[in-house]
Each structure stands twice: as structure tokens, then as C-alpha cells.
Design an enzyme around this catalytic site. Sequence first.
Site, PDB file in Angstrom:
ATOM      1  NE  ARG A   1      -2.637  -1.758   3.141  1.00  0.00           N
ATOM      2  CZ  ARG A   1      -3.062  -1.794   4.414  1.00  0.00           C
ATOM      3  NH1 ARG A   1      -3.960  -0.918   4.815  1.00  0.00           N
ATOM      4  NH2 ARG A   1      -2.574  -2.681   5.260  1.00  0.00           N
TER       5      ARG A   1
ATOM      6  NE  ARG B   1      41.094  49.292 -12.212  1.00  0.00           N
ATOM      7  CZ  ARG B   1      40.878  49.749 -10.989  1.00  0.00           C
ATOM      8  NH1 ARG B   1      40.383  48.954 -10.061  1.00  0.00           N
ATOM      9  NH2 ARG B   1      41.131  51.000 -10.687  1.00  0.00           N
TER      10      ARG B   1
ATOM     11  CG  ASN C   1      37.862  26.665  -5.951  1.00  0.00           C
ATOM     12  OD1 ASN C   1      37.221  27.111  -6.902  1.00  0.00           O
ATOM     13  ND2 ASN C   1      37.390  25.753  -5.149  1.00  0.00           N
ATOM     14  CE1 TYR C   2      38.564  20.889 -10.697  1.00  0.00           C
ATOM     15  CE2 TYR C   2      36.908  21.855 -12.150  1.00  0.00           C
ATOM     16  CZ  TYR C   2      37.638  20.754 -11.719  1.00  0.00           C
ATOM     17  OH  TYR C   2      37.445  19.527 -12.303  1.00  0.00           O
TER      18      TYR C   2
END
Length: 455
Positions: A16, A439, A385-386
Site C-alpha cells: 500500500r 585590470r 580555486n579550480y
Amino acid sequence: MSPLHVIILAAGQGSRMKSALPKVLHRVAGKPMLHHVIDTARALGAAGIHGVIGHGADQVRAITEADDVQWALQEQQLGTGHAVAQALPNIPDDANVLILYGDVPLTSTETLQQLVLKVGECSLSLLTVTLDDPHGYGRIIRDEADKVLAIVEQKDASEHQHRITEVNTGILALPARLLKDWLPRLSNNNAQGEYYLTDIIAMAVMDGVTVSVTQPDTEFEVQGVNNRLQLAELERWYQRREAERLMTEGATLADPARVDVRGELSIGNDILIDVNVVFEGKVSLGDRVSIGPGCVIRNANIAEGTVVAAHSVIDGADIGAGAQIGPFARLRPGTRLADHTKVGNFVETKKAEVGEGSKINHLSYVGDAILGRNVNVGAGTITCNYDGVNKHQTVIGDEVFVGSNTSLVAPVTVADKATIGAGSTITRPIDTGELAVARGRQRNVQNWPRPEKKS
Ligand code: UD1
Ligand code: CA
């Protein structure tokens, strides 16, 4: 004292539930029902725990990593008496046996302790409950002196017996020696053609064994789950009790019906919890912590006076005192925030250690990073970070000012009191007190002719 062995019946299909998942793996308060029952057996100090499984046995075993549970396979579900018999060979003769059910998850240890206390060499202990609507349950048959004589199943009961409102919860405790004597003598000569465990009550009476009865404080304790409606009812009862505990222990709940605890939540005094907050795993909240509406908090420690504003998601984080989190902050595993830190809206942190008084107020990602004290991280700052293959660290000293929209390409180190100009992409170390601007320079063109629409 006889060692206590607990048998947990969990072989039934649970059709059920209309589910591919075996019924006993459906969750109450974030934990499979069967695991609630196993934890109860442990809390009772069981010397042995025996799970009787059948439908979905492999799945049940795989999800239940428990060295202390011995499994017995019941290949065909021939009745509760037959199910118990499958575990018996693993149970020593001098044991007391308690029978529980994988789909009856919330029986209190106190109730079961009382039940087990009444087991004697020559006495069986039965848990019954009185229901307004006893339909479907085995009825407790008593004589004029109120002595229990037998249990009669719904389908085998007479019209007169159907009116009895005291019913069998299915939970009972007795010496293994008696069980081993009686079970082989069960017959399946009844309306369902099953080996009823309940028939041992009449055998006990025949053999002069005392049947003593215990009742739980509330029927929810012995409520079984056959469908998702009953699952939800038990969930709500569980959560209501948790809410009551929290209020008793010093939390103000904006609405006791709108907080869910799926794990262990421990709290100090003067806690505030707004609506629709979910706690998962192990969470502790210090004094005066305030949790805003819609937060999800899992496996976290939050120290005193910290405010977590609306819709923040915190997972695997340690947060110091007097911190301000959110609204809409996401703290992922390995986040350690010192006292008086601020992590604002749309900021994500992961494996990030943030020193006292430091602020990451808006729209940032800080991952695999160590930040000193009183650092100000400007809006839109990202630790890159990757590199597509490996993760690298960003280390930032004390009192560093990171201008808005800075990319910190890790591995990279920024020494104390350094300043980074807004919009910089930082790829090289910055020394103490230096200003780094990385920049494109701004170039202004005077009297610039704007392009015009061709006619
Ligand atoms: C049983 C009791 C009934 C009691 C009720 C309480 C018997 C004969 N009847 O009835 O007196 O009022 O529980 O809910 O015991 N199971 C197995 N293997 C089997 C049969 C059952 O593991 O062969 C397990 C089921 O998974 C379930 C539990 O035992 O968890 C109860 O079985 P079920 O068939 O639902 O018994 P009821 O008819 O509810
Ligand atoms: Ca049942």
C-alpha cells in the site's frame, strides 16, 4: 539477568506504499523507519538484534549498515509466527526476546523498558492499546476477572469480539525458552492461512504462564505504517514532540508546526526559530542564536548570539559567536567562521576558514581559502580555486581589503594589510601593505561619435 535479544520483523511487502522502496526504508524525521527501531533496540541495551527480512532484503541490508544486526531471511511471508521462527536459531535459550516491527518506528524506550521488566521465567509481557476504532487489529480477549485469555485476529473474530476496543500492538516480550517451545506448535488453520504469532497467547494461558499487559502513553507509539498517509501522521507527531521539546528547552518557535528536525538538534537558551526551518543531522545552537525563515541547517555548530537571516543554507559549517549570516547565504562543508564574521546575501563558501571580524557581504564565492582577521571582501569577489583538474588554495592575511569584483586565481597568497583594486584578476602573490591593481587601464575618447541607425 537474561540477555535481551530483539527481533525486528521487516519482511512484509508494504504494497500500500505503492513504492519501489521497501516499506521499512521509508523515512520518518529523515531516518528509515527500520533504523529508528534498530536504534531503539540499541537504547534498550540489546545483547542481540535480529532483523527478519524478505521483500527487498538486499536493499534493506545494503542501506542498513549495522554490524550489530544479524539478518534472517524469510523467503515466504507465511505469518508473524513464521517470521519470528526464522530468527530463533540465532537466539540463546537463556535470552529474553522482545519482538518489534520495522514499520512501527516510534515506540519509546521507556515503554519498552517497562514491558521487558515484566518478563519472568513464567510470564509473558504484552503491549496493548485501546483504540476508538479497533478495526483491523487483533483483539485482546479477557475473562470476567480481566485476565488475558487470547488474541483473536480481525478476520477470525466473532461479531461480539469485534466490539472489543483493546487491541494487540504486536509488540511483546517473553523468555526465548517459551518461544522455542510454542512456535513449532503453531498452526495455520485460520481465516488467513497464516502462522499467527498471536496464537502463543492462548498457549501461554494453557501452560499456566502469566500474561501481563503494558500500555503506551499514546497510540502514536505503537502506530504502524501501511501507507503514506500514516507515514505523514507519524512524521507530524514526531515533529510536534520535537517542537515541544525545543520550546521546553528555551526556544521560541514562530510556529511549532513549521519547524522540522531530522536529526539531533541541541540548543541553548533564548533561541529564536522562525517559520519553515529544517534542521538535519547534528546541529547545535548556542544561547541567543536566531534563525530566520526558510533556512536549512545541516551538521552545523552555531555559537551564541549569531543571527542567521532568511533563506540561508548551512551545511557542515562551524560558526562562531556574534556572526551575521544571510539572508540567502550558502555555507558548504568545511566552512569555519570565527566570531563576529559577516557572510551576506548570495555568498557561497566551501572549505573556507574566515578569521574574526572578517566580512564577505555580497555575491561572492570563497572556496578552499583561508582568510585572516578583519578582512573585507568586496562584492562579486571569486576565488578561482579550480583549474579544471585540481583545486588550489587562496590564503589572505589580516586586514586585507579586496576590492569588488576581484578574481583570485589560486594558488595565490595575499599578505597582511594588502589592498586589491576593484576588478582585479590576481595571479601573483601580494606582499604586506602593497596595493595590487590588475585590470585594463581606463581610456577616455573625447567627442566619441556614437553609431547611428541606418535609414
Ligand atoms: C498483526 C497482529 C495483530 C496486531 C497487528 C498490529 C498477527 C497474526 N497479528 O496483524 O494482532 O493487531 O499486527 O499491527 O501477528 N511480517 C513479516 N513476515 C510475515 C508476516 C508479517 O515480516 O510473514 C511483518 C510485516 O512486515 C509487518 C508485521 O510483521 O511489519 C505485521 O504483519 P501484518 O501482516 O501486517 O500483521 P497484521 O495483520 O497487521
Ligand atoms: Ca499490519
